[in-house]
Design a protein around this motif. Sequence first.
Motif, mmCIF file in Angstrom:
data_model
loop_
_atom_site.group_PDB
_atom_site.id
_atom_site.type_symbol
_atom_site.label_atom_id
_atom_site.label_comp_id
_atom_site.label_asym_id
_atom_site.label_seq_id
_atom_site.Cartn_x
_atom_site.Cartn_y
_atom_site.Cartn_z
ATOM 1 N N LYS A 86 0.764 -1.168 -0.162
ATOM 2 C CA LYS A 86 -0.064 -0.079 0.025
ATOM 3 C C LYS A 86 0.717 1.220 -0.051
ATOM 4 O O LYS A 86 0.663 2.234 -0.634
ATOM 5 C CB LYS A 86 -0.925 -0.021 1.279
ATOM 6 C CG LYS A 86 -1.603 1.324 1.365
ATOM 7 C CD LYS A 86 -2.857 0.975 2.543
ATOM 8 C CE LYS A 86 -2.274 0.317 3.629
ATOM 9 N NZ LYS A 86 -1.421 1.118 4.570
ATOM 10 N N SER A 87 1.851 1.298 0.879
ATOM 11 C CA SER A 87 2.674 2.601 1.009
ATOM 12 C C SER A 87 3.496 2.951 -0.206
ATOM 13 O O SER A 87 3.625 3.818 -0.625
ATOM 14 C CB SER A 87 3.478 2.568 2.394
ATOM 15 O OG SER A 87 2.622 2.294 3.379
ATOM 16 N N THR A 88 4.066 1.649 -0.873
ATOM 17 C CA THR A 88 4.860 1.673 -1.865
ATOM 18 C C THR A 88 3.938 2.373 -3.104
ATOM 19 O O THR A 88 4.427 3.112 -3.945
ATOM 20 C CB THR A 88 5.478 0.292 -2.298
ATOM 21 O OG1 THR A 88 6.120 -0.055 -1.074
ATOM 22 C CG2 THR A 88 6.515 0.504 -3.362
ATOM 23 N N GLN A 140 8.108 5.647 1.356
ATOM 24 C CA GLN A 140 6.903 5.573 2.246
ATOM 25 C C GLN A 140 6.710 7.097 2.602
ATOM 26 O O GLN A 140 6.786 7.266 3.817
ATOM 27 C CB GLN A 140 7.177 4.774 3.202
ATOM 28 C CG GLN A 140 7.266 3.164 2.584
ATOM 29 C CD GLN A 140 7.295 2.258 3.593
ATOM 30 O OE1 GLN A 140 7.219 2.219 4.959
ATOM 31 N NE2 GLN A 140 7.152 1.041 2.971
ATOM 32 N N GLY A 146 8.115 0.044 9.001
ATOM 33 C CA GLY A 146 7.594 -0.525 7.817
ATOM 34 C C GLY A 146 6.004 -0.514 7.960
ATOM 35 O O GLY A 146 5.445 -1.342 7.109
ATOM 36 N N THR A 152 2.298 1.339 8.834
ATOM 37 C CA THR A 152 1.379 2.471 8.715
ATOM 38 C C THR A 152 0.528 2.470 9.871
ATOM 39 O O THR A 152 -0.192 1.624 10.406
ATOM 40 C CB THR A 152 0.386 2.709 7.721
ATOM 41 O OG1 THR A 152 1.059 2.544 6.444
ATOM 42 C CG2 THR A 152 -0.238 3.966 7.558
ATOM 43 N N LYS A 207 2.534 -6.446 -7.052
ATOM 44 C CA LYS A 207 3.680 -7.155 -6.823
ATOM 45 C C LYS A 207 3.778 -8.368 -7.998
ATOM 46 O O LYS A 207 4.126 -9.296 -7.871
ATOM 47 C CB LYS A 207 3.833 -7.972 -5.779
ATOM 48 C CG LYS A 207 3.946 -7.001 -4.331
ATOM 49 C CD LYS A 207 4.565 -7.719 -3.283
ATOM 50 C CE LYS A 207 4.341 -6.972 -1.877
ATOM 51 N NZ LYS A 207 4.824 -7.347 -0.617
ATOM 52 N N ASP A 223 5.397 -8.361 -10.508
ATOM 53 C CA ASP A 223 7.027 -8.848 -10.766
ATOM 54 C C ASP A 223 7.532 -9.973 -9.922
ATOM 55 O O ASP A 223 8.493 -10.408 -10.671
ATOM 56 C CB ASP A 223 7.860 -7.300 -10.565
ATOM 57 C CG ASP A 223 7.670 -7.057 -8.970
ATOM 58 O OD1 ASP A 223 8.836 -7.050 -8.386
ATOM 59 O OD2 ASP A 223 6.847 -6.731 -8.575
ATOM 60 N N ALA A 256 4.323 -1.900 -7.880
ATOM 61 C CA ALA A 256 4.406 -0.757 -7.268
ATOM 62 C C ALA A 256 5.981 -0.445 -7.384
ATOM 63 O O ALA A 256 6.317 0.513 -7.480
ATOM 64 C CB ALA A 256 3.955 -0.621 -5.790
HETATM 65 P P1 GTP Z 1 1.758 -1.302 5.969
HETATM 66 O O1 GTP Z 1 2.029 0.207 5.712
HETATM 67 O O2 GTP Z 1 2.635 -1.746 6.923
HETATM 68 O O3 GTP Z 1 0.236 -1.651 6.158
HETATM 69 O O4 GTP Z 1 2.508 -2.163 4.625
HETATM 70 P P2 GTP Z 1 2.168 -1.716 3.158
HETATM 71 O O5 GTP Z 1 0.968 -2.458 2.697
HETATM 72 O O6 GTP Z 1 2.323 -0.346 2.931
HETATM 73 O O7 GTP Z 1 3.397 -2.080 2.297
HETATM 74 P P3 GTP Z 1 4.667 -1.592 1.666
HETATM 75 O O8 GTP Z 1 4.294 -0.518 0.695
HETATM 76 O O9 GTP Z 1 5.506 -1.224 3.033
HETATM 77 O O10 GTP Z 1 5.705 -3.008 1.133
HETATM 78 C C1 GTP Z 1 5.696 -3.868 1.613
HETATM 79 C C2 GTP Z 1 7.073 -4.612 1.315
HETATM 80 O O11 GTP Z 1 6.825 -4.974 -0.143
HETATM 81 C C3 GTP Z 1 8.214 -3.683 1.097
HETATM 82 O O12 GTP Z 1 9.131 -4.171 1.182
HETATM 83 C C4 GTP Z 1 7.818 -3.274 -0.491
HETATM 84 O O13 GTP Z 1 9.227 -2.652 -1.016
HETATM 85 C C5 GTP Z 1 7.560 -4.236 -1.205
HETATM 86 N N1 GTP Z 1 6.775 -4.144 -2.306
HETATM 87 C C6 GTP Z 1 5.823 -3.184 -2.617
HETATM 88 N N2 GTP Z 1 5.179 -3.332 -3.818
HETATM 89 C C7 GTP Z 1 6.316 -4.176 -4.251
HETATM 90 C C8 GTP Z 1 5.832 -4.824 -5.864
HETATM 91 O O14 GTP Z 1 5.118 -4.535 -6.711
HETATM 92 N N3 GTP Z 1 6.763 -5.809 -6.062
HETATM 93 C C9 GTP Z 1 7.750 -6.193 -5.327
HETATM 94 N N4 GTP Z 1 8.814 -7.132 -5.548
HETATM 95 N N5 GTP Z 1 7.909 -5.795 -3.876
HETATM 96 C C10 GTP Z 1 6.958 -4.783 -3.543
#
Ligand code: GTP
Length: 598
Positions: A19-21, A41, A53, A55, A134, A136, A165
């Motif tokens: 989500k954050s990415t 982030q 890591g 939110t 994700k 990829d 993302a």
């Molecule tokens: P919270 O904020 O804790 O709810 O997590 P989040 O859902 O925001 O996840 P976040 O964006 O922090 O991503 C979690 C992990 O997944 C990080 O290590 C990112 O780099 C990785 N990530 C996010 N998007 C992708 C993607 O499209 N591909 C890959 N390979 N990794 C990704």
Amino acid sequence: ERQEHIRNFSIVAHIDHGKSTLADRILELTDTVAKRDMQDQLLDSMDLERERGITIKLNAVELHYKAKNGENYIFHLIDTPGHVDFSYEVSRSLAACEGAVLVVDAAQGVEAQTLANVYLAIDDNLEIVPVINKIDLPAADPERVRKEIEDVVGLDASDAVLTSAKAGIGVSELLEQIVDKIPAPDGKIDAPLKALIFDSKYDDYRGVVLSIRLMEGMVKRGDKIRLVNSNAVYEVTEVGVNSPDPIKKDYLMAGDVGYLAASIKTIKDARVGDTVTSANNTDVIPLEGYREMNPMVYSGLYPTDNAKFNDLREALEKLQLNDAALEFEPESSQALGFGFRCGFLGLLHMDVVQERLEREFNLDLITTAPSVTYKVDLTDDTEIEVENPSDMPDASQIKSVREPYVNANIMVPSEYVGAVMELAQYRRGIFDTMDYIDDNRVNVKYELPLSEIIFDFFDKLKSSTRGYASLDYELGEYKVSNLVKIDILLNGDQVDALSFIAHRDFAQQRGNEITASLKKIIPRRNFEIPVQAAIGNKIIARTNIKAYRKDVTSKIHTGDPDRRAKLLDKQKRGKKRMKAVGRVEVPQEAFMAVLKTD
Ligand code: GTP
């Protein structure tokens, strides 16, 4: 017209699905943040969030997007947390939106908080835009996940956006879908002001700054406003939007999401969930606020330095402003001095509050093990509530003790039902019902003691179901249980802050476990320290922490001065989170030892 070009949305996801990415990529693609200013982030502005890591607090930003149809759109993106403890914050942000982007990991598929969070959005009648992220990853299987979103969540995912993302793939298609699918807000601009406060924070210069979503009307600098529930009147000093830094605006209008400052000094006036209207509008029907969240667990917070008690009080008051679920009242402990008994939504919430107090307010704290509230019927026919285990009266005065149960829904693929039932049964659960949601998922309902849930039930549930179980619970009724207070004695002295309540059937086992772990945690001294667990006068477990054979502190006085300074410094830092109890130094960890079970 401007309102037709506004899109208000949140991103919801299971923790770590990206989500954050994704939010970062959206900020980049809309040129909200220049690439060189981009920090990973960006919306997770609290240091704590970036480091862990995760939110925790919601954040709202305004973005500008020129769509393929040639029109310019204003997006308000409201970030949401992913963890169960913070579902309260999720529903707050959703109330300010017309739509939600649902992010699902292409390798992991639909998981616990995917369901919990998307159902909150569906309950709020939001338009959901599914995203499979994700793609990829080598293990990505977007088609399987597409089917899962349809079968398990029940959404049409036929045109779900496929994104990475991380690599920036699919993000512009997502922006187009946000324009096409999420409805524009539709509140009347010429109606009297009606805005929802969905967040607030204290600023030394501007007073309390409110994050608001305008439902109807307009607001500008100089307007007299009234906060409906607190019935307080203020004059607006500034309105604006965060993009992501604050930008002053001449006005905000129906459909907008932004901030409002009005020199609000009284923290309690600015309650999240309250409605803002104009001062002369006295017959406004307030917006539906948020469900009051009651704390589920209590623990004691004590400054390691007793002189910091008032600083801790002030810090708690400030934190409470944008964390309405936090409760506190003063208490004292023989071992720890003066502190506060605080109420939290869960263990992560407790952890986060403690860490924010230490970082943002520069306090060193000792936290005692969390406990639920017990209702105790005494032999003199009175009833008392016990939030702190050490306040549990002597067994001779007790007729019966009741503890809170929760009604738990556990959603799980059917192959794990056996594992879930075994765990729930062992944790004193009472089976209620079991229903099939679809061909392969089951909803199992149990009544479970809350105290079992707050220990490590969730972790155990996760590990026994490969992370697939989703747990949701609400407070149920109190039931009589055969509970006993277990006291801990260090060097012969009872330490009130280490007392805990356990079921009698597990008392012996817990007594053994905790004395063994305290033995590992408490540093040795130059004398032997007995560690005992007792029920009343009866010792049920005992171990000893052996004395040092030689005095290692003498080492500090030898060697080169640099090394000596380093050693002393290290010792000093280590001491910070220790509390001297009698002649024994007790580290912070010891107070949490009771949480660890096997
Ligand atoms: P919270 O904020 O804790 O709810 O997590 P989040 O859902 O925001 O996840 P976040 O964006 O922090 O991503 C979690 C992990 O997944 C990080 O290590 C990112 O780099 C990785 N990530 C996010 N998007 C992708 C993607 O499209 N591909 C890959 N390979 N990794 C990704």
